[in-house]
Design a protein around this motif. Structure first.
Motif, short mmCIF file in Angstrom:
data_model
loop_
_atom_site.label_atom_id
_atom_site.label_comp_id
_atom_site.label_asym_id
_atom_site.label_seq_id
_atom_site.Cartn_x
_atom_site.Cartn_y
_atom_site.Cartn_z
N TYR A 1 15.97 9.13 -12.81
CA TYR A 1 16.61 8.56 -13.82
C TYR A 1 16.31 6.90 -14.08
CZ TYR A 1 19.49 12.78 -13.98
OH TYR A 1 19.73 13.94 -14.01
N ALA A 2 15.19 6.53 -13.48
CA ALA A 2 14.77 5.28 -13.79
C ALA A 2 14.16 4.89 -15.15
CB ALA A 2 13.92 4.74 -12.74
N GLU A 3 14.57 3.66 -15.41
CA GLU A 3 13.87 3.29 -16.83
C GLU A 3 12.28 3.14 -16.59
OE1 GLU A 3 16.67 0.60 -19.66
OE2 GLU A 3 15.63 -0.43 -17.99
N ASN A 4 11.49 3.24 -17.47
CA ASN A 4 9.89 2.91 -17.39
C ASN A 4 9.92 1.52 -16.93
OD1 ASN A 4 7.51 4.04 -17.56
ND2 ASN A 4 7.25 2.98 -19.53
N ASN A 5 8.93 1.39 -15.83
CA ASN A 5 8.67 -0.05 -15.38
C ASN A 5 9.48 -0.46 -14.42
OD1 ASN A 5 6.15 -0.21 -16.65
ND2 ASN A 5 7.13 -0.58 -18.48
N ALA A 6 10.52 0.43 -14.10
CA ALA A 6 11.54 -0.17 -13.14
C ALA A 6 11.31 -0.18 -11.65
CB ALA A 6 12.80 1.04 -13.15
N THR A 7 11.50 -1.03 -10.79
CA THR A 7 11.27 -1.24 -9.51
C THR A 7 12.53 -0.61 -8.54
OG1 THR A 7 10.02 -3.06 -9.67
CG2 THR A 7 10.85 -2.62 -7.40
N ILE A 8 12.21 0.49 -7.79
CA ILE A 8 13.14 1.05 -7.04
C ILE A 8 12.91 0.86 -5.57
CG2 ILE A 8 14.17 3.47 -6.13
CD1 ILE A 8 14.58 2.85 -9.26
N LYS A 9 13.84 0.32 -4.99
CA LYS A 9 13.54 0.11 -3.58
C LYS A 9 14.26 1.03 -2.56
CE LYS A 9 13.69 -5.26 -3.92
NZ LYS A 9 14.46 -6.35 -3.63
N VAL A 10 13.52 1.18 -1.55
CA VAL A 10 14.03 2.25 -0.31
C VAL A 10 15.15 1.35 0.52
CG1 VAL A 10 13.64 3.62 1.33
CG2 VAL A 10 11.97 3.46 -0.36
N LEU B 1 7.63 1.41 -6.49
CA LEU B 1 8.56 2.13 -5.18
C LEU B 1 8.28 0.99 -4.17
CD1 LEU B 1 10.58 3.94 -4.19
CD2 LEU B 1 8.23 5.19 -3.07
N ASP B 2 9.45 0.11 -3.78
CA ASP B 2 9.08 -0.85 -2.90
C ASP B 2 9.58 -0.29 -1.50
OD1 ASP B 2 9.51 -3.01 -1.00
OD2 ASP B 2 10.45 -4.43 -2.50
N LEU B 3 8.84 -0.01 -0.70
CA LEU B 3 9.38 0.55 0.58
C LEU B 3 10.40 -0.33 1.50
CD1 LEU B 3 6.18 2.22 1.87
CD2 LEU B 3 8.06 3.14 0.76
#
Length: 173
Positions: free
Chosen positions: A100-109, A127-129
């Protein structure tokens, strides 16, 4: 901060920390957590029912939010008016956040977690580990159909040894 660590399990082996049944909510710079992030539901997107005024739910996650728990999006049974938009943040339910992320989003674990992540073909995701370990549940740990950049220290691994840690069908850095 929404602390769900002392809630009793209300649905068998898990519980809901927050539930969104109508209206619009922005989760910004918020931490939602429980004592069992792999099982408990941090929040749901579950409107369009007659008991809930039959109105769609629109949820946006942004800023430095940290969501430790599963995310449920009810988009079945003609409930497609329910929407979740993830602009960024840290998550244990990495698969739902990326979906469900927007385009160009950064998702962190957010912490060591298990999640079968699929990057859609039309998305560019970072994707930031974040120093954590991401392992699979039943499929590839990451199936990349889009454009994926993995940053930060950490590990992407598989535990079934029948699937890839990263199966790349798009562009990956």
């Amino acid at each position: 901060i929404v602390d769900g660590s002392n809630l009793e399990n209300g649905w068998g082996t898990y519980t809901y920390i927050t539930s969104n049944c109508c209206g619009t909510t922005v989760i910004k710079d918020t931490k939602i957590f429980s004592d069992n992030a792999q099982e408990n539901v941090a929040f749901d997107v579950d409107g369009c029912r007659s008991a809930y005024a039959n109105t769609p739910v629109k949820i946006t996650v942004e800023g430095n939010s940290e969501i430790l728990g599963r995310i449920e999006v009810n988009d079945s049974d003609n409930k497609s008016e329910n929407t979740l938009t993830v602009k960024g943040g840290s998550f244990t339910d990495v698969a739902t956040a990326v979906k469900y992320a927007e385009n160009n989003a950064t998702i962190k674990v957010a912490q060591d977690t298990s999640s079968d992540v699929v990057v859609p073909a039309d998305k560019t995701i970072t994707l930031d580990l974040n120093g954590n370990k991401l392992t699979n549940k039943t499929n590839h740990t990451i199936l990349n159909n889009g454009t994926l950049t993995i940053t930060g220290t950490g590990t992407v691994d598989n535990v079934t040894h029948q699937k890839a840690a990263l199966y790349n069908k798009g562009t990956a850095t």
